[in-house]
Design a protein around this motif. Structure first.
Motif, short mmCIF file in Angstrom:
data_model
loop_
_atom_site.label_atom_id
_atom_site.label_comp_id
_atom_site.label_asym_id
_atom_site.label_seq_id
_atom_site.Cartn_x
_atom_site.Cartn_y
_atom_site.Cartn_z
N TYR A 92 2.69 33.39 -6.63
CA TYR A 92 3.87 33.97 -5.99
C TYR A 92 4.50 35.09 -6.82
N GLY A 93 3.90 35.43 -7.93
CA GLY A 93 4.31 36.58 -8.72
C GLY A 93 5.78 36.59 -9.07
N GLN A 94 6.46 37.70 -8.74
CA GLN A 94 7.86 37.87 -9.12
C GLN A 94 8.82 36.98 -8.34
N ALA A 95 8.31 36.30 -7.32
CA ALA A 95 9.17 35.37 -6.57
C ALA A 95 9.57 34.19 -7.44
N VAL A 96 8.85 33.98 -8.54
CA VAL A 96 9.19 32.93 -9.50
C VAL A 96 9.56 33.61 -10.81
N PRO A 97 10.83 33.65 -11.18
CA PRO A 97 11.24 34.29 -12.44
C PRO A 97 10.51 33.69 -13.63
N GLU A 98 10.27 34.50 -14.63
CA GLU A 98 9.47 34.07 -15.78
C GLU A 98 10.03 32.81 -16.43
N GLN A 126 16.56 20.19 -0.55
CA GLN A 126 17.16 21.18 0.34
C GLN A 126 16.31 21.39 1.59
N THR A 127 16.95 21.70 2.70
CA THR A 127 16.22 22.08 3.91
C THR A 127 15.83 23.55 3.83
N GLU A 128 14.89 23.95 4.66
CA GLU A 128 14.44 25.34 4.65
C GLU A 128 15.59 26.30 4.94
N ASP A 129 16.42 26.00 5.94
CA ASP A 129 17.53 26.89 6.29
C ASP A 129 18.56 26.97 5.17
N TYR A 130 18.82 25.84 4.54
CA TYR A 130 19.79 25.81 3.43
C TYR A 130 19.26 26.64 2.26
N ILE A 131 17.99 26.48 1.94
CA ILE A 131 17.38 27.27 0.87
C ILE A 131 17.57 28.76 1.14
N ARG A 132 17.27 29.15 2.36
CA ARG A 132 17.35 30.57 2.72
C ARG A 132 18.78 31.10 2.56
N GLU A 133 19.75 30.32 2.99
CA GLU A 133 21.14 30.76 2.90
C GLU A 133 21.61 30.86 1.44
N VAL A 134 21.18 29.91 0.61
CA VAL A 134 21.56 29.96 -0.80
C VAL A 134 20.97 31.19 -1.47
N HIS A 135 19.71 31.50 -1.18
CA HIS A 135 19.07 32.68 -1.78
C HIS A 135 19.72 33.97 -1.28
N ARG A 136 20.08 34.02 -0.02
CA ARG A 136 20.75 35.22 0.50
C ARG A 136 22.08 35.45 -0.19
N ALA A 137 22.76 34.36 -0.52
CA ALA A 137 24.08 34.49 -1.15
C ALA A 137 23.96 34.85 -2.62
N THR A 138 22.94 34.33 -3.30
CA THR A 138 22.85 34.53 -4.75
C THR A 138 21.98 35.70 -5.17
N VAL A 140 21.58 39.03 -4.14
CA VAL A 140 22.16 40.06 -3.27
C VAL A 140 21.25 41.28 -3.11
N ASP A 141 20.35 41.53 -4.05
CA ASP A 141 19.47 42.70 -3.97
C ASP A 141 18.08 42.38 -3.43
N ALA A 142 17.82 41.11 -3.11
CA ALA A 142 16.49 40.71 -2.66
C ALA A 142 16.27 41.08 -1.20
N ASP A 143 15.03 41.49 -0.86
CA ASP A 143 14.71 41.78 0.54
C ASP A 143 14.22 40.51 1.21
N ASP A 144 14.00 40.59 2.52
CA ASP A 144 13.62 39.39 3.28
C ASP A 144 12.31 38.79 2.80
N GLN A 145 11.35 39.64 2.43
CA GLN A 145 10.06 39.13 1.97
C GLN A 145 10.20 38.32 0.69
N ASP A 146 11.00 38.83 -0.23
CA ASP A 146 11.22 38.13 -1.49
C ASP A 146 11.89 36.78 -1.24
N ILE A 147 12.88 36.78 -0.37
CA ILE A 147 13.58 35.53 -0.06
C ILE A 147 12.64 34.51 0.57
N GLU A 148 11.80 34.96 1.51
CA GLU A 148 10.88 34.04 2.17
C GLU A 148 9.87 33.47 1.18
N GLN A 149 9.43 34.26 0.22
CA GLN A 149 8.53 33.74 -0.80
C GLN A 149 9.21 32.66 -1.63
#
Length: 286
Positions: A92-98, A126-138, A140-149
């Motif tokens: 998953y590359g950069q989707a997982v911080p070092e 966490q549920t899938e929808d909850y995960i997505r909402e938390v990532h969107r909130a935290t 802020v510069d991530a695009d949809d592809q990064d969030i989905e990964q």
């Protein structure tokens, strides 16, 4: 620790510990060893703290300096090769911080997880929808592809709880965690229901720290204590906005275990915690 659950991250820690013990048993300083090998002192220091992957050729060089016998030498070289294997999250590359890759490796090998969360539902439940909402909130510069990964990575992590030899998970969550409506009432109600489902697993325990508990030892934030079989010391994991912190000294681990003991003694009982969550979920239907 069962062989199949030992991740490369844990193998690297074991190898680092073994190499450090060999040097100390020989009465050698880091400066003396690197003098033999023409290395920079930082190189050996990072090997011994598992902050840098070590090549089998470097392990051989150290074993020559330490004059290790054939049997121990072969075992350590096998460990060195295993420590260089790649785990599933590398895809998953950069989707997982070092810094978080280290945590994933430790989590995969842990026999117990003691988690205190102050702001959100622990990631493993966490549920899938909850995960997505938390990532969107935290993020802020991530695009949809990064969030989905990142969503996929977290959902994959959750298989940990139902695998063979699954770790024992004990969660204490602040009451704010279950009352904060993330993503709207529908998403939050589904999340609370998922949390209740998780408590039915034999290896999962959940308690809520109520507002009425007042001040408590972990007012300074969330933490995880990852426990392993006797051969491996525990690790405390703390995450902050720009990085992660891993604590491995015995007195540090002791302090956080004491914190967790206080939290679960102060928290609501398991049954009362579930009743409160059910009530909050019910209220979200109205």
């Amino acid at each position: 620790m069962a062989h199949e659950t030992r991740s490369p991250t844990v193998r690297r820690r074991q190898l680092a510990s073994a190499l450090r013990e060999l040097r100390e048993e020989r009465g050698l300083s880091i400066e003396q060893v690197v003098g033999h090998l023409d290395w920079h002192p930082t190189k050996l220091s990072r090997f011994e703290t598992a902050r840098r992957a070590i090549q089998p050729s470097d392990v051989r060089a150290l074993l020559d300096v330490y004059q290790v016998d054939r049997a121990d030498r072969d075992n350590l070289l096998v460990l060195a090769r295993e420590a260089r294997q790649r785990d599933w999250w590398h895809a998953y590359g950069q989707a997982v911080p070092e810094g978080f890759k280290v945590y994933l490796g430790l989590e995969a090998a842990a026999s117990s997880l003691q988690i205190y969360e102050s702001e959100f539902i622990p990631g493993l439940v966490q549920t899938e929808d909850y995960i997505r909402e938390v990532h969107r909130a935290t993020l802020v510069d991530a695009d949809d592809q990064d969030i989905e990964q990142r969503v996929t990575v977290r959902l994959t992590r959750q298989k940990l709880l139902t695998r063979e030899n699954a770790p024992k998970l004990w969660m204490v969550v602040n009451e704010a965690v279950i009352r904060r409506v993330v993503g709207g009432p529908l998403i939050m109600r589904a999340q609370l229901e998922r949390l209740l489902e998780a408590t039915k697993l034999p290896n999962v325990t959940l308690q809520v720290l109520p507002f009425t508990a007042g001040a408590h030892p972990s007012m300074d934030g969330a933490f995880h204590v990852l426990g392993f079989e006797p051969a491996d010391p525990s690790v405390v994991y703390i995450e902050y906005h720009t990085g992660t912190l891993y604590l491995e000294k015995a007195h540090e681990i002791g302090r956080y275990l004491q914190k967790f003991d206080h939290l679960r003694a102060t928290a609501l009982s398991v049954s009362d915690s579930c009743s409160l969550i059910k009530q909050i979920a019910h209220d979200l239907r109205e």
